[in-house]
Design an enzyme around this catalytic site. Sequence first.
Site, mmCIF file in Angstrom:
data_model
loop_
_atom_site.group_PDB
_atom_site.id
_atom_site.type_symbol
_atom_site.label_atom_id
_atom_site.label_comp_id
_atom_site.label_asym_id
_atom_site.label_seq_id
_atom_site.Cartn_x
_atom_site.Cartn_y
_atom_site.Cartn_z
ATOM 1 N N SER A 40 28.089 -18.034 -27.377
ATOM 2 C CA SER A 40 28.514 -18.715 -26.152
ATOM 3 C C SER A 40 28.846 -20.154 -26.512
ATOM 4 O O SER A 40 28.364 -20.676 -27.531
ATOM 5 C CB SER A 40 27.357 -18.693 -25.150
ATOM 6 O OG SER A 40 27.551 -19.631 -24.123
ATOM 7 N N TYR A 51 18.453 -19.485 -22.502
ATOM 8 C CA TYR A 51 19.793 -19.011 -22.907
ATOM 9 C C TYR A 51 20.363 -19.892 -24.016
ATOM 10 O O TYR A 51 20.849 -19.398 -25.036
ATOM 11 C CB TYR A 51 20.703 -19.027 -21.677
ATOM 12 C CG TYR A 51 22.058 -18.387 -21.871
ATOM 13 C CD1 TYR A 51 22.235 -17.020 -21.682
ATOM 14 C CD2 TYR A 51 23.177 -19.144 -22.208
ATOM 15 C CE1 TYR A 51 23.490 -16.428 -21.833
ATOM 16 C CE2 TYR A 51 24.425 -18.566 -22.371
ATOM 17 C CZ TYR A 51 24.586 -17.209 -22.177
ATOM 18 O OH TYR A 51 25.814 -16.626 -22.333
HETATM 19 P P1 NAD Z 1 27.490 -8.479 -17.938
HETATM 20 O O1 NAD Z 1 26.297 -8.728 -17.065
HETATM 21 O O2 NAD Z 1 28.802 -8.211 -17.296
HETATM 22 O O3 NAD Z 1 27.181 -7.299 -18.936
HETATM 23 C C1 NAD Z 1 25.974 -7.245 -19.623
HETATM 24 C C2 NAD Z 1 25.873 -5.935 -20.361
HETATM 25 O O4 NAD Z 1 24.637 -5.944 -21.079
HETATM 26 C C3 NAD Z 1 25.848 -4.710 -19.453
HETATM 27 O O5 NAD Z 1 26.469 -3.630 -20.118
HETATM 28 C C4 NAD Z 1 24.344 -4.437 -19.308
HETATM 29 O O6 NAD Z 1 24.036 -3.082 -19.013
HETATM 30 C C5 NAD Z 1 23.880 -4.807 -20.687
HETATM 31 N N1 NAD Z 1 22.478 -5.150 -20.768
HETATM 32 C C6 NAD Z 1 21.790 -6.090 -20.087
HETATM 33 N N2 NAD Z 1 20.489 -6.059 -20.433
HETATM 34 C C7 NAD Z 1 20.367 -5.070 -21.357
HETATM 35 C C8 NAD Z 1 19.278 -4.543 -22.087
HETATM 36 N N3 NAD Z 1 18.037 -4.994 -21.922
HETATM 37 N N4 NAD Z 1 19.521 -3.536 -22.937
HETATM 38 C C9 NAD Z 1 20.774 -3.021 -23.107
HETATM 39 N N5 NAD Z 1 21.836 -3.486 -22.444
HETATM 40 C C10 NAD Z 1 21.629 -4.498 -21.588
HETATM 41 O O7 NAD Z 1 27.563 -9.752 -18.895
HETATM 42 P P2 NAD Z 1 28.777 -10.475 -19.678
HETATM 43 O O8 NAD Z 1 29.156 -11.686 -18.911
HETATM 44 O O9 NAD Z 1 29.806 -9.496 -20.057
HETATM 45 O O10 NAD Z 1 27.987 -11.012 -20.955
HETATM 46 C C11 NAD Z 1 27.981 -10.311 -22.180
HETATM 47 C C12 NAD Z 1 27.587 -11.261 -23.284
HETATM 48 O O11 NAD Z 1 28.494 -12.363 -23.305
HETATM 49 C C13 NAD Z 1 26.192 -11.872 -23.134
HETATM 50 O O12 NAD Z 1 25.571 -11.959 -24.389
HETATM 51 C C14 NAD Z 1 26.489 -13.247 -22.580
HETATM 52 O O13 NAD Z 1 25.473 -14.163 -22.893
HETATM 53 C C15 NAD Z 1 27.773 -13.576 -23.296
HETATM 54 N N6 NAD Z 1 28.583 -14.623 -22.666
HETATM 55 C C16 NAD Z 1 29.070 -14.475 -21.416
HETATM 56 C C17 NAD Z 1 29.833 -15.498 -20.859
HETATM 57 C C18 NAD Z 1 30.414 -15.390 -19.494
HETATM 58 O O14 NAD Z 1 30.927 -16.406 -18.998
HETATM 59 N N7 NAD Z 1 30.395 -14.214 -18.856
HETATM 60 C C19 NAD Z 1 30.069 -16.654 -21.591
HETATM 61 C C20 NAD Z 1 29.550 -16.766 -22.865
HETATM 62 C C21 NAD Z 1 28.807 -15.739 -23.401
#
Ligand code: NAD
Length: 259
Positions: A141, A154
């Site tokens: 991130s 985080y």
């Molecule tokens: P999201 O909530 O849309 O998806 C999360 C996914 O992780 C889902 O498939 C969920 O089922 C799974 N998950 C959650 N807890 C779990 C567990 N204990 N075991 C197995 N699976 C689990 O989230 P996203 O926004 O797509 O984020 C995905 C990654 O990207 C994360 O690591 C997040 O920190 C990172 N990220 C997101 C953003 C953003 O702006 N959305 C920015 C930077 C980094």
Amino acid sequence: MLKGKTAVVTGSTSGIGLAIADALAAAGADIMLNGLGDEADNADAIDQIKAHGTKTLFSPANMINPDEIVELIEFAERDLGSVDILVNNAGIQHVAPIEAFPAEKWNAIMAINLSSAFHTVRAAFPGMKKRGFGRIINTASAHSLVASPYKAAYVTAKHGLVGLTKVVALEGAEHGVTCNAISPGYVWTPLVEGQLADTAKTRGITEDEVKNTVMLANQPTKQFVKVEEIGGMAVFLCSDAAANVTGANMTIDGGWTAQ
Ligand code: NAD
């Protein structure tokens, strides 16, 4: 381009992980999807990936549990034949001032956003080394490079994940195994949508103000990153052209961390 390759993508039933799985499948890879809930709960995501015509499996392994993580990698090695590409993407968020930050949320974020990547790599690395090929991608991130208030766990986990990325890159360097982080800024996904209410409450502002003055305020392009753009970056990192890209933290943040 990735025909004959296999990919495990953790947290791939939604958001960024689903887009990465989609892009890898479109490039020809067989996919192990993973996420919370059972197959029925995740039928739409599974169908989306299956539509590419490559082999698609699903594991409900919970990334908070090291035993289930080992089983996920064993399942992929057995039923897909190998783990050539490993994307550590599962992640959760919790927003609270540090003095009110629940200890159990700290522990869960450390386990899911950081330790799970150690456990998957530890399990998949021997096979990658043996085959002389591996592509490991950790979804970090912009918060792996800079901090924001109220995100103690985080920000700490994402900084740690980049440290792990560098160590794994060095250990894989002579074995054809690369390891890189992708560091998105704000991407419009269910995870970000879910932070709106808490952030609004913590800061005493409206949800629209959170979008415009908190989230996009940091992003010079004034746009949310698109999940498809992250999928494209992942495919590049898996390609032959990226054979010497390793230990890198690839930002895709609309210029946020350039400031
Ligand atoms: P999201 O909530 O849309 O998806 C999360 C996914 O992780 C889902 O498939 C969920 O089922 C799974 N998950 C959650 N807890 C779990 C567990 N204990 N075991 C197995 N699976 C689990 O989230 P996203 O926004 O797509 O984020 C995905 C990654 O990207 C994360 O690591 C997040 O920190 C990172 N990220 C997101 C953003 C953003 O702006 N959305 C920015 C930077 C980094």
